[in-house]
Design a protein around this motif. Structure first.
Motif, PDB file in Angstrom:
ATOM      1  N   LEU A  74     -22.431  13.205  44.333  1.00  0.00           N
ATOM      2  CA  LEU A  74     -21.660  13.665  43.180  1.00  0.00           C
ATOM      3  C   LEU A  74     -21.128  15.057  43.511  1.00  0.00           C
ATOM      4  O   LEU A  74     -21.903  15.950  43.852  1.00  0.00           O
ATOM      5  N   ILE A  75     -19.812  15.195  43.423  1.00  0.00           N
ATOM      6  CA  ILE A  75     -19.210  16.487  43.746  1.00  0.00           C
ATOM      7  C   ILE A  75     -18.677  17.127  42.478  1.00  0.00           C
ATOM      8  O   ILE A  75     -18.004  16.479  41.682  1.00  0.00           O
ATOM      9  N   LEU A  76     -19.005  18.392  42.274  1.00  0.00           N
ATOM     10  CA  LEU A  76     -18.372  19.144  41.192  1.00  0.00           C
ATOM     11  C   LEU A  76     -17.273  19.981  41.817  1.00  0.00           C
ATOM     12  O   LEU A  76     -17.503  20.734  42.764  1.00  0.00           O
ATOM     13  N   ASN A  77     -16.091  19.836  41.259  1.00  0.00           N
ATOM     14  CA  ASN A  77     -14.922  20.515  41.800  1.00  0.00           C
ATOM     15  C   ASN A  77     -14.739  21.865  41.113  1.00  0.00           C
ATOM     16  O   ASN A  77     -14.323  21.946  39.968  1.00  0.00           O
ATOM     17  N   CYS A 133      -7.803  25.597  43.124  1.00  0.00           N
ATOM     18  CA  CYS A 133      -6.984  26.074  44.235  1.00  0.00           C
ATOM     19  C   CYS A 133      -5.621  26.601  43.808  1.00  0.00           C
ATOM     20  O   CYS A 133      -4.943  27.274  44.576  1.00  0.00           O
ATOM     21  N   GLU A 134      -5.169  26.265  42.597  1.00  0.00           N
ATOM     22  CA  GLU A 134      -3.840  26.729  42.186  1.00  0.00           C
ATOM     23  C   GLU A 134      -3.851  28.231  41.914  1.00  0.00           C
ATOM     24  O   GLU A 134      -4.795  28.750  41.309  1.00  0.00           O
ATOM     25  N   PRO A 135      -2.796  28.925  42.321  1.00  0.00           N
ATOM     26  CA  PRO A 135      -2.714  30.345  42.012  1.00  0.00           C
ATOM     27  C   PRO A 135      -2.747  30.570  40.491  1.00  0.00           C
ATOM     28  O   PRO A 135      -2.486  29.652  39.725  1.00  0.00           O
ATOM     29  N   TYR A 136      -3.064  31.789  40.106  1.00  0.00           N
ATOM     30  CA  TYR A 136      -3.070  32.252  38.714  1.00  0.00           C
ATOM     31  C   TYR A 136      -4.242  31.726  37.876  1.00  0.00           C
ATOM     32  O   TYR A 136      -4.779  32.440  37.056  1.00  0.00           O
ATOM     33  N   ILE A 137      -4.646  30.452  38.077  1.00  0.00           N
ATOM     34  CA  ILE A 137      -5.658  29.874  37.189  1.00  0.00           C
ATOM     35  C   ILE A 137      -7.037  30.423  37.538  1.00  0.00           C
ATOM     36  O   ILE A 137      -7.409  30.491  38.708  1.00  0.00           O
ATOM     37  N   SER A 138      -7.791  30.825  36.499  1.00  0.00           N
ATOM     38  CA  SER A 138      -9.130  31.361  36.755  1.00  0.00           C
ATOM     39  C   SER A 138     -10.144  30.884  35.726  1.00  0.00           C
ATOM     40  O   SER A 138     -11.234  31.424  35.633  1.00  0.00           O
ATOM     41  N   CYS A 139      -9.800  29.850  34.933  1.00  0.00           N
ATOM     42  CA  CYS A 139     -10.711  29.442  33.851  1.00  0.00           C
ATOM     43  C   CYS A 139     -12.014  28.858  34.409  1.00  0.00           C
ATOM     44  O   CYS A 139     -13.091  29.135  33.884  1.00  0.00           O
ATOM     45  N   ASP A 140     -11.915  28.074  35.500  1.00  0.00           N
ATOM     46  CA  ASP A 140     -13.142  27.523  36.071  1.00  0.00           C
ATOM     47  C   ASP A 140     -13.971  28.624  36.720  1.00  0.00           C
ATOM     48  O   ASP A 140     -15.199  28.634  36.628  1.00  0.00           O
ATOM     49  N   ALA A 141     -13.290  29.566  37.361  1.00  0.00           N
ATOM     50  CA  ALA A 141     -13.997  30.686  37.988  1.00  0.00           C
ATOM     51  C   ALA A 141     -14.789  31.460  36.939  1.00  0.00           C
ATOM     52  O   ALA A 141     -15.966  31.778  37.137  1.00  0.00           O
ATOM     53  N   MET A 142     -14.138  31.737  35.799  1.00  0.00           N
ATOM     54  CA  MET A 142     -14.816  32.500  34.747  1.00  0.00           C
ATOM     55  C   MET A 142     -15.995  31.715  34.170  1.00  0.00           C
ATOM     56  O   MET A 142     -17.053  32.271  33.896  1.00  0.00           O
ATOM     57  N   LEU A 143     -15.784  30.421  33.992  1.00  0.00           N
ATOM     58  CA  LEU A 143     -16.846  29.576  33.443  1.00  0.00           C
ATOM     59  C   LEU A 143     -18.064  29.572  34.361  1.00  0.00           C
ATOM     60  O   LEU A 143     -19.200  29.766  33.915  1.00  0.00           O
ATOM     61  N   MET A 144     -17.822  29.387  35.673  1.00  0.00           N
ATOM     62  CA  MET A 144     -18.933  29.330  36.632  1.00  0.00           C
ATOM     63  C   MET A 144     -19.652  30.674  36.697  1.00  0.00           C
ATOM     64  O   MET A 144     -20.863  30.752  36.841  1.00  0.00           O
ATOM     65  N   ILE A 156     -21.480  21.429  44.789  1.00  0.00           N
ATOM     66  CA  ILE A 156     -20.477  22.130  43.983  1.00  0.00           C
ATOM     67  C   ILE A 156     -19.582  22.866  44.973  1.00  0.00           C
ATOM     68  O   ILE A 156     -20.043  23.768  45.685  1.00  0.00           O
ATOM     69  N   GLY A 157     -18.307  22.467  45.060  1.00  0.00           N
ATOM     70  CA  GLY A 157     -17.391  23.094  46.007  1.00  0.00           C
ATOM     71  C   GLY A 157     -16.597  24.197  45.325  1.00  0.00           C
ATOM     72  O   GLY A 157     -15.940  23.947  44.319  1.00  0.00           O
ATOM     73  N   ASP A 185     -15.236   4.075  45.925  1.00  0.00           N
ATOM     74  CA  ASP A 185     -15.267   3.058  46.978  1.00  0.00           C
ATOM     75  C   ASP A 185     -16.011   3.537  48.218  1.00  0.00           C
ATOM     76  O   ASP A 185     -16.409   2.729  49.053  1.00  0.00           O
ATOM     77  N   ILE A 186     -16.146   4.870  48.370  1.00  0.00           N
ATOM     78  CA  ILE A 186     -16.942   5.362  49.508  1.00  0.00           C
ATOM     79  C   ILE A 186     -18.208   6.060  49.001  1.00  0.00           C
ATOM     80  O   ILE A 186     -18.787   6.916  49.669  1.00  0.00           O
ATOM     81  N   GLY A 187     -18.623   5.672  47.779  1.00  0.00           N
ATOM     82  CA  GLY A 187     -19.903   6.155  47.257  1.00  0.00           C
ATOM     83  C   GLY A 187     -19.889   7.584  46.763  1.00  0.00           C
ATOM     84  O   GLY A 187     -20.929   8.249  46.728  1.00  0.00           O
ATOM     85  N   ILE A 188     -18.702   8.084  46.401  1.00  0.00           N
ATOM     86  CA  ILE A 188     -18.596   9.470  45.944  1.00  0.00           C
ATOM     87  C   ILE A 188     -17.923   9.510  44.575  1.00  0.00           C
ATOM     88  O   ILE A 188     -17.005   8.730  44.308  1.00  0.00           O
ATOM     89  N   VAL A 189     -18.403  10.396  43.708  1.00  0.00           N
ATOM     90  CA  VAL A 189     -17.711  10.649  42.444  1.00  0.00           C
ATOM     91  C   VAL A 189     -17.481  12.150  42.344  1.00  0.00           C
ATOM     92  O   VAL A 189     -18.320  12.945  42.766  1.00  0.00           O
ATOM     93  N   CYS A 190     -16.325  12.504  41.819  1.00  0.00           N
ATOM     94  CA  CYS A 190     -15.954  13.917  41.752  1.00  0.00           C
ATOM     95  C   CYS A 190     -15.547  14.275  40.336  1.00  0.00           C
ATOM     96  O   CYS A 190     -14.722  13.590  39.728  1.00  0.00           O
ATOM     97  N   HIS A 191     -16.171  15.310  39.779  1.00  0.00           N
ATOM     98  CA  HIS A 191     -15.815  15.793  38.443  1.00  0.00           C
ATOM     99  C   HIS A 191     -15.507  17.278  38.499  1.00  0.00           C
ATOM    100  O   HIS A 191     -15.964  17.983  39.394  1.00  0.00           O
ATOM    101  N   ASN A 192     -14.786  17.740  37.496  1.00  0.00           N
ATOM    102  CA  ASN A 192     -14.460  19.158  37.405  1.00  0.00           C
ATOM    103  C   ASN A 192     -15.640  19.934  36.812  1.00  0.00           C
ATOM    104  O   ASN A 192     -16.409  19.391  36.013  1.00  0.00           O
ATOM    105  N   VAL A 193     -15.782  21.210  37.146  1.00  0.00           N
ATOM    106  CA  VAL A 193     -16.906  22.006  36.638  1.00  0.00           C
ATOM    107  C   VAL A 193     -16.849  22.158  35.118  1.00  0.00           C
ATOM    108  O   VAL A 193     -17.885  22.120  34.431  1.00  0.00           O
ATOM    109  N   ALA A 194     -15.626  22.291  34.570  1.00  0.00           N
ATOM    110  CA  ALA A 194     -15.508  22.446  33.112  1.00  0.00           C
ATOM    111  C   ALA A 194     -15.902  21.157  32.406  1.00  0.00           C
ATOM    112  O   ALA A 194     -16.468  21.192  31.306  1.00  0.00           O
TER     113      ALA A 194
END
Lengths: 567, 347
Positions: free
Chosen positions: A164-167, A171-182, A207-208, A266-275
């Motif tokens: 399970l991967i938390l994203n 990577c987009e410029p300007y956005i920082s909402c996930d950074a602030m949350l983490m 958590i990447g 299909d390759i045994g991985i699930v990825c969700h966003n941190v928020a």
């Protein structure tokens, strides 16, 4: 902390972050606006159906629109007040169109629904119970895609997944909402992750986070207990756009490539966003549905760019004003990041579940609106993370050669915008690719429609034939009856005529047999047989009823449709 | 409040420009051109000036006729690059109508009649060159001896007089001024049965240890300019690399078989249009293959064809025809060399 082996995804760009400008202040709760506008569809799938009516009083967290169908998400009141309308309002959508929204006039009390109940210890719940809670809480992917999250918490047939991967790449410029949350609420992210892990029965979690967010990485690592580090690893990934793309992040963290046109599952991985993980924590542990989210409000046109916890449904203008916004009509207002977000035409549109960023940029940053011809320099192909050839896709999209576009794997394009970013001719490549995609979709829709029309037409012919036969039969019986009533002898066929008819029938049957036997259909594949059968079917119609044959001519098609509709 | 701006994403760009790309190409041509002038006189400058004027005028005219915006296209620099490359391919001792006709043909026919920048299947400069070579073989093969060799090397005014008014300097004839290039000399005389070492001995000063006097330096300078373009990522490395290595490989094989009949690999790499062709002509992105593997095939094809035409063809150099022949193969090469898409299995 062990260092995790990293891989590299192809293409990509190193972009200026512009993230610091919105990370100066802590996340604050945004002002309560006088009106909240909640669209029935803020997600991928079917719109929800309103369960309140104008005049109803609602409390914060109360269900106001219920999910319909499997792929759908419920909507909840994001503050207390009164429903004043359910009507068409402008929504954040690239097309700038209107859609049905529930409008709530807030009462300023922001009172929670007293019925909200925490679900207790998640470990006592089974996976399907957890998915139901998450579904009822209206949680969708908060990274921007908006796909209902409970669907992605189903491990599938195997009953468990490997990873399970938390994203948290953001990577987009300007956005920082996930950074602030983490950075500010790492525990919420981790607790949500653990609930997700339980639902998916995931063996391991990563958590990447991109290396331009050192504070978030420190906070997450600091918040992990010794026990949790056995199955959760916070991994620093290099800052390179689009490292936060699901397939790109999976490649960087595992070296695996999600097969083209397939899902990570299909390759045994699930990825969700941190928020999304934090929202799951709120739903399960606190019993709070998704009523607010952290939004980055930033851009060169704001005096005080920052992150705010915004109630879903708050108009853009309200949050922008809290950040020192002096609008000019040649401003560019974008929902999402500068690479993949879309320009909006009004500041009256509401913040929805997928609004991660509101970007107020000065008039277009694109240097020249004139797109020059493509010189096939290939810079676009060099930066394409999907390894496509944008220069060829452009050529075929432009000439509407839709077969060739698909030969060049158009549907593997993730619309990240790298190609258009580097294009020396300023060609809006992504726009061309979106156009080609919609063109292909609408052609397929047309094809389905004409297939349906053909089927209806065939059915009609069959029915008419049957009616005709029934009628003849009825008439024959009637005649018979009449004759009997007149006391006449029933009509017996002339034996001579019958013999001739029988001979003719035999000849005809033999001829038909020869006709079909003349074709070499012995060693064909099923697909070939099917194709031949289809052609035969079409030919039959050509012989019997030429004008109504479905053709590729759209006008002819509409005629056919009308005919069938009339019956 | 309403906003007018609804441009599609991305909303930021790296703001590179076509003009800058083209200008880098011009800058990269400077060292090679300077050495050219030093060895073969100022005739090149006259040709460059005539070709540039013709290119800009015909470009503007065609844009007008095709009802296109003149300003953004005339300033993109592509017509200038075409003119300079054609001028570099012409003999430095030529009547004015040679560069003018060639450039007109390149811009009007090879470029605009095919749809203008980005739509021409053939390299315009090479189309112009090929037309001239076929129509005016005598004018096109009359080269000048390197300045170190000929006491009769004409001065700038002599060249200008000849170019504009066809007036030759006093006491000289056309044949006394012009002479064949080293490569042409080797080809003709090997054809007459002489050995390469005999040819070198009997033409002192025309050959250097590497290739021809002057030609070696000029090619070296184009190589340096080309490397800079690769570094600036204006040129994809695959095309020059594949072209030059194929040319060298074929030359080595035949040279090892018979070094009296076939010139050395370094002679081939540093003669004629080898370096100019590899870095500035074959690499023209509009007319070249665009996939990474396709570029290798395309470059290798040009290298092989160049060698074949140089040895067994009817023309002194083979680069122009090799490029034009491979231009024709580009759509096919591109279609069959699509790279593996992300998530597809590696074969």
């Amino acid at each position: 902390m062990t260092t995790h082996k990293l891989w590299r995804f192809p293409g990509g760009l190193v972009l200026d972050g512009h993230k610091d400008m919105s990370m100066q202040d802590a996340v604050m709760i945004a002002d309560l606006p006088p009106q909240l506008v909640l669209p029935l569809q803020q997600h991928i799938g079917e719109p929800a159906v309103a369960v309140v009516k104008p005049g109803d009083r609602v409390l914060k967290g109360q269900l106001i629109a219920r999910a319909q169908d499997y792929v759908s998400a419920s909507v909840h009141a994001s503050s207390s007040g009164q429903v004043i309308a359910i009507e068409e309002r402008p929504i954040p959508h690239p097309s700038g169109q209107n859609a049905t929204c529930i409008v709530i006039e807030t009462d300023g009390e922001d009172r929670w629904d007293p019925d909200k109940t925490p679900s207790g210890d998640y470990q006592t719940l089974d996976a399907s119970e957890l998915r139901n809670i998450i579904r009822d809480a209206g949680i969708v992917g908060l990274g921007g895609a908006g796909f209902p999250s409970f669907i992605k918490l189903n491990p599938g047939a195997g009953g468990s997944i490997d990873l399970l991967i938390l994203n948290g790449a953001e990577c987009e410029p300007y956005i920082s909402c996930d950074a602030m949350l983490m950075q500010e609420r790492p525990r919420e992210v981790i607790d949500g992750l653990k609930i997700m892990r339980h639902a998916l029965q995931a063996k391991y979690c990563l958590i990447g986070v991109e290396d331009n967010k050192p504070d978030a990485i420190v906070a997450l690592r600091g918040a992990l207990s010794a026990d949790e580090t056995k199955f959760i690893d916070v991994v620093t990934v290099p800052t390179r756009y689009p490292a936060g793309g699901e397939k790109q992040l999976i490649k960087v963290l595992t070296g695996k490539e999600v097969p083209s046109q397939r899902l990570p599952l299909d390759i045994g991985i699930v990825c969700h966003n941190v928020a999304t993980a934090a929202a799951v924590h709120h739903a399960v542990t606190l019993g709070e549905p998704l009523v607010s989210r952290v939004v980055t409000i930033t851009g060169e046109n704001l005096e005080q760019p920052r992150n705010l916890e915004v109630r879903i449904g708050t108009p853009f203008s309200s949050v922008l004003q809290q950040c020192g916004w002096h609008p000019k009509s040649n401003d560019q207002l974008v929902m999402g990041g500068p690479m993949m977000g879309f320009a909006v035409t009004s500041d009256a549109i509401p913040v929805v579940k997928t609004t991660n960023c509101i970007l107020a940029l000065p008039a277009p940053q694109r240097p020249s609106p004139v797109a020059m011809p493509c010189i096939r320099c290939g810079e676009c192909a060099r930066v394409c993370p999907a390894l496509l050839l944008p220069q060829q896709l452009y050529w075929y999209s432009w000439s509407k050669d839709l077969d060739k576009v698909q030969d060049h794997k158009l549907f593997d394009c993730i619309e990240c915008g790298c190609c258009a970013y580097v294009c020396p001719s300023n060609i809006p490549l992504v726009q061309y690719f979106r156009f080609a995609k919609t063109e292909i979709w609408s052609q397929e829709k047309e094809k389905r429609k004409s297939d349906l029309a053909r089927q209806r037409h065939e059915f009609r012919l069959e029915r008419l034939e049957k009616e005709k036969q029934d009628k003849e039969e009825r008439q024959r019986l009637k005649k018979e009856k009449l004759r009997k009533a007149r006391g006449e002898k029933s009509e017996t066929p002339d034996p001579k005529k019958a013999a001739i008819q029988a001979a003719l029938d035999r000849v005809k049957a033999r001829k038909e047999q020869q006709d079909s036997g003349a074709r070499n259909v012995e060693h064909l594949t099923d697909a070939q047989r099917k194709a031949i059968a289809e052609v035969d079917e079409r030919r039959k119609h050509l012989k019997t009823d030429p004008p109504a044959t479905p053709s590729t001519d759209p006008q002819a098609e509409s005629v056919t449709e009308k005919k069938t509709d009339e019956i | 409040m309403k906003f007018k701006n609804t441009l599609s994403s991305p909303h930021i760009t790296a703001s590179p420009s076509l003009t800058r790309t083209m200008l880098w190409v011009v800058v990269a041509l400077v060292p090679g051109s300077a050495f050219y002038v030093a060895f073969f006189g100022t005739g090149l400058l006259i040709n460059m000036a005539l070709a540039t004027l013709t290119a800009l005028a015909s470009e503007a005219l065609m844009l007008r006729l095709r009802r296109r915006a003149v300003l953004p296209f005339i300033t993109d620099g592509s017509a200038l690059v075409t003119a300079l490359l054609l001028a570099l391919a012409l003999p430095p001792f030529a009547p004015w109508w040679l560069p003018v006709l060639g450039t007109l043909f390149a811009i009007v026919v090879a470029k605009h009649l095919y749809g203008g920048l980005g739509y021409n299947p053939f390299n315009p400069a090479m189309v112009g060159y090929a037309m001239l070579l076929i129509a005016f073989p005598r004018e096109m093969t009359a080269w000048l001896p390197p300045t170190s060799l000929g006491a009769t090397t004409p001065e700038f005014l002599d060249l200008l007089n000849y170019s504009l008014f066809s007036i030759l300097p006093a006491d000289s004839t056309y044949d006394s001024i012009s002479m064949a290039t080293p490569m042409d000399t080797v080809k003709t005389r090997v054809g007459l049965g002489e050995t390469i070492s005999d040819i070198h001995l009997s033409s002192p000063g025309l050959f250097s240890t590497v290739s021809g006097t002057g030609w070696d330096r000029v090619n070296l300078m184009f190589l340096l300019g080309g490397m800079w373009l690769i570094y600036k990522r204006v040129v994809a490395w695959q095309i020059p690399f594949a072209m030059l290595s194929t040319l060298a490989l074929m030359a080595t094989v035949f040279w090892l078989i018979d070094s009296e009949q076939f010139s050395s690999p370094w002679f081939h790499l540093f003669s004629g249009a080898a370096m100019l062709g590899a870095f500035f002509i074959a690499s023209d992105p509009v007319t070249a293959a665009t996939t990474p593997r396709g570029r290798l095939i395309y470059g290798a094809g040009i290298g092989a064809l160049t060698y074949i035409i140089r040895n067994w063809g009817g023309y002194p150099d083979g680069v122009a025809f090799a490029v034009l022949l491979m231009n024709m193969a580009v759509p096919t090469i591109d279609y069959y060399t699509q790279p593996r898409v992300f998530g597809e299995e590696r074969n």
